[in-house]
Design a protein around this motif. Structure first.
Motif, mmCIF file in Angstrom:
data_model
loop_
_atom_site.group_PDB
_atom_site.id
_atom_site.type_symbol
_atom_site.label_atom_id
_atom_site.label_comp_id
_atom_site.label_asym_id
_atom_site.label_seq_id
_atom_site.Cartn_x
_atom_site.Cartn_y
_atom_site.Cartn_z
ATOM 1 N N MET A 1 -52.458 57.762 -56.484
ATOM 2 C CA MET A 1 -53.376 56.631 -56.413
ATOM 3 C C MET A 1 -52.581 55.339 -56.183
ATOM 4 S SD MET A 1 -56.019 55.463 -59.353
ATOM 5 C CE MET A 1 -56.877 53.967 -59.236
ATOM 6 N N ARG A 2 -52.964 54.578 -55.201
ATOM 7 C CA ARG A 2 -52.285 53.334 -54.861
ATOM 8 C C ARG A 2 -53.037 52.156 -55.463
ATOM 9 N NH1 ARG A 2 -53.056 49.590 -51.018
ATOM 10 N NH2 ARG A 2 -51.277 48.407 -50.328
ATOM 11 N N LEU A 3 -52.331 51.334 -56.228
ATOM 12 C CA LEU A 3 -52.935 50.133 -56.775
ATOM 13 C C LEU A 3 -52.812 49.005 -55.764
ATOM 14 C CD1 LEU A 3 -51.610 50.145 -60.438
ATOM 15 C CD2 LEU A 3 -53.854 50.836 -59.615
ATOM 16 N N ALA A 4 -53.872 48.235 -55.616
ATOM 17 C CA ALA A 4 -53.878 47.119 -54.663
ATOM 18 C C ALA A 4 -53.526 45.845 -55.425
ATOM 19 C CB ALA A 4 -55.246 47.003 -54.009
ATOM 20 N N MET A 5 -52.257 45.498 -55.408
ATOM 21 C CA MET A 5 -51.793 44.307 -56.108
ATOM 22 C C MET A 5 -51.395 43.257 -55.080
ATOM 23 S SD MET A 5 -52.153 45.320 -59.215
ATOM 24 C CE MET A 5 -51.276 44.215 -60.284
ATOM 25 N N GLN A 6 -51.715 42.008 -55.372
ATOM 26 C CA GLN A 6 -51.384 40.912 -54.468
ATOM 27 C C GLN A 6 -50.688 39.817 -55.269
ATOM 28 O OE1 GLN A 6 -54.490 39.592 -51.816
ATOM 29 N NE2 GLN A 6 -53.668 37.545 -51.722
ATOM 30 N N ALA A 7 -49.595 39.291 -54.734
ATOM 31 C CA ALA A 7 -48.886 38.194 -55.376
ATOM 32 C C ALA A 7 -49.746 36.931 -55.333
ATOM 33 C CB ALA A 7 -47.553 37.947 -54.693
ATOM 34 N N ALA A 8 -49.707 36.171 -56.416
ATOM 35 C CA ALA A 8 -50.458 34.924 -56.509
ATOM 36 C C ALA A 8 -49.732 34.024 -57.507
ATOM 37 C CB ALA A 8 -51.896 35.191 -56.954
ATOM 38 N N GLY A 9 -50.221 32.829 -57.675
ATOM 39 C CA GLY A 9 -49.613 31.908 -58.612
ATOM 40 C C GLY A 9 -50.651 31.008 -59.247
ATOM 41 N N PHE A 10 -50.264 30.427 -60.387
ATOM 42 C CA PHE A 10 -51.147 29.477 -61.066
ATOM 43 C C PHE A 10 -50.295 28.412 -61.748
ATOM 44 C CE2 PHE A 10 -50.195 32.596 -64.329
ATOM 45 C CZ PHE A 10 -50.071 31.861 -65.502
ATOM 46 N N GLN A 11 -50.924 27.268 -62.012
ATOM 47 C CA GLN A 11 -50.249 26.193 -62.723
ATOM 48 C C GLN A 11 -50.629 26.300 -64.194
ATOM 49 O OE1 GLN A 11 -51.081 22.225 -61.333
ATOM 50 N NE2 GLN A 11 -49.187 21.447 -62.210
ATOM 51 N N CYS A 12 -49.633 26.443 -65.066
ATOM 52 C CA CYS A 12 -49.881 26.578 -66.495
ATOM 53 C C CYS A 12 -50.635 25.359 -67.006
ATOM 54 C CB CYS A 12 -48.555 26.735 -67.245
ATOM 55 S SG CYS A 12 -48.749 26.750 -69.044
ATOM 56 N N ALA A 13 -51.684 25.602 -67.782
ATOM 57 C CA ALA A 13 -52.484 24.512 -68.339
ATOM 58 C C ALA A 13 -51.753 23.807 -69.480
ATOM 59 C CB ALA A 13 -53.824 25.055 -68.830
ATOM 60 N N GLY A 14 -50.691 24.413 -69.991
ATOM 61 C CA GLY A 14 -49.930 23.802 -71.081
ATOM 62 C C GLY A 14 -48.787 22.939 -70.603
ATOM 63 N N CYS A 15 -47.861 23.532 -69.840
ATOM 64 C CA CYS A 15 -46.651 22.805 -69.439
ATOM 65 C C CYS A 15 -46.684 22.304 -67.998
ATOM 66 C CB CYS A 15 -45.418 23.680 -69.667
ATOM 67 S SG CYS A 15 -45.264 25.106 -68.555
ATOM 68 N N GLY A 16 -47.633 22.787 -67.187
ATOM 69 C CA GLY A 16 -47.759 22.316 -65.814
ATOM 70 C C GLY A 16 -46.878 23.027 -64.801
ATOM 71 N N GLU A 17 -46.060 23.968 -65.253
ATOM 72 C CA GLU A 17 -45.183 24.700 -64.337
ATOM 73 C C GLU A 17 -45.988 25.698 -63.517
ATOM 74 O OE1 GLU A 17 -41.847 24.491 -63.710
ATOM 75 O OE2 GLU A 17 -41.757 22.739 -65.043
ATOM 76 N N TRP A 18 -45.537 25.959 -62.275
ATOM 77 C CA TRP A 18 -46.157 26.982 -61.438
ATOM 78 C C TRP A 18 -45.575 28.328 -61.816
ATOM 79 C CZ3 TRP A 18 -50.352 26.742 -58.504
ATOM 80 C CH2 TRP A 18 -50.838 25.477 -58.192
ATOM 81 N N VAL A 19 -46.441 29.309 -62.009
ATOM 82 C CA VAL A 19 -46.058 30.628 -62.491
ATOM 83 C C VAL A 19 -46.527 31.676 -61.487
ATOM 84 C CG1 VAL A 19 -46.317 32.270 -64.388
ATOM 85 C CG2 VAL A 19 -46.303 29.820 -64.870
ATOM 86 N N GLU A 20 -45.655 32.620 -61.159
ATOM 87 C CA GLU A 20 -46.012 33.727 -60.274
ATOM 88 C C GLU A 20 -46.657 34.846 -61.087
ATOM 89 O OE1 GLU A 20 -45.680 33.984 -56.837
ATOM 90 O OE2 GLU A 20 -45.220 31.846 -57.013
#
Length: 65
Positions: A1-20
């Motif tokens: 079974m193949r999982l469909a995963m896609q890379a994405a990112g978000f900006q932490c609501a606490g420290c403001g850093e971008w996280v993968e």
């Protein structure tokens, strides 16, 4: 079974850093789950939505209360 995963990112609501992160495409076009920031370790509630026009997932983050 193949999982469909896609890379994405978000900006932490606490420290403001971008996280993968990765999004499980098979979980649907709207998802919500908790993920700790890789920088400050604060828990973020992520709301993930598929943007069909841009052909990508958008992620918004709020600190877990």
């Amino acid at each position: 079974m193949r999982l469909a995963m896609q890379a994405a990112g978000f900006q932490c609501a606490g420290c403001g850093e971008w996280v993968e992160t990765t999004v499980d495409e098979s979980a649907g076009s709207k998802q919500q789950y908790d993920e700790d920031c890789q920088v400050c370790c604060q828990p973020n509630v992520l709301t993930v939505r598929w943007d069909g026009s841009a052909q990508e997932f958008t992620i918004t983050a709020e600190l877990e209360s």
